[in-house]
Design a protein around this motif. Structure first.
Motif, mmCIF file in Angstrom:
data_model
loop_
_atom_site.group_PDB
_atom_site.id
_atom_site.type_symbol
_atom_site.label_atom_id
_atom_site.label_comp_id
_atom_site.label_asym_id
_atom_site.label_seq_id
_atom_site.Cartn_x
_atom_site.Cartn_y
_atom_site.Cartn_z
ATOM 1 N N PHE A 7 0.838 -1.187 0.000
ATOM 2 C CA PHE A 7 0.000 0.000 0.000
ATOM 3 C C PHE A 7 0.874 1.238 0.000
ATOM 4 O O PHE A 7 1.980 1.234 0.512
ATOM 5 C CB PHE A 7 -0.916 0.013 1.234
ATOM 6 N N CYS A 63 -3.009 6.612 2.103
ATOM 7 C CA CYS A 63 -3.951 5.728 2.780
ATOM 8 C C CYS A 63 -4.760 6.468 3.836
ATOM 9 O O CYS A 63 -4.295 7.424 4.439
ATOM 10 C CB CYS A 63 -3.213 4.577 3.461
ATOM 11 N N ASP A 118 -6.532 2.615 0.248
ATOM 12 C CA ASP A 118 -5.414 3.162 -0.514
ATOM 13 C C ASP A 118 -5.989 3.859 -1.743
ATOM 14 O O ASP A 118 -6.436 3.203 -2.689
ATOM 15 C CB ASP A 118 -4.456 2.049 -0.926
#
Length: 145
Positions: free
Chosen positions: A37, A42, A56
């Protein structure tokens, strides 16, 4: 530097004691953040007390961390939007277990309302359904006595 990369993958949480809410204790969680990620793009939401949902926005991915069993689960759900800067998106987690993604910049504004239950993979739903079914049936038996 590998140590810096490892440090960036750490998950920290803060505990407060009900008797002294102004005293904070930060602890390192046992499970690291998944490295697939984009940590800069995020957003994290705690859902249903035991599930951390990681959104994400860059790679259009969602994952869930099961806090009871300490396991990551991927979901097949994707955002109905293309890549956008997190700084351009306002994200609101509401008490009724929805998360709202809103962008008001320029002509490409949007509002997405997403039920947190939709973000949880079927496998994880099944685990919690079984867990709570046992709790509910035990509670009912206790009341009936």
């Amino acid at each position: 530097d590998d140590d810096d990369d490892d440090h960036e993958l750490n998950i920290w949480y803060c505990e407060t004691a009900p008797s002294s809410p102004h005293r904070y204790v930060w602890r390192l969680y046992d499970i690291p953040l998944t490295d697939t990620f984009d940590k800069e793009m995020c957003h994290v939401v705690l859902a249903f007390h035991y599930i951390v949902i990681l959104f994400d926005l860059r790679y259009n991915k969602i994952a869930c961390l099961d806090l009871l069993h300490k396991r990551w689960h991927r979901t097949i759900l994707r955002f109905p939007m293309q890549y956008c800067q997190l700084s351009d998106v306002h994200i609101v987690h509401t008490k009724d277990n929805f998360v709202h993604f809103m962008r008001c910049k320029g002509m490409r504004g949007f509002h997405i309302k997403l039920a947190l239950a939709q973000c949880i993979p079927q496998q994880l739903r099944k685990v919690y359904r079984q867990r709570y079914a046992l709790c509910v049936s035990g509670y009912i038996r206790k009341i009936e006595k």
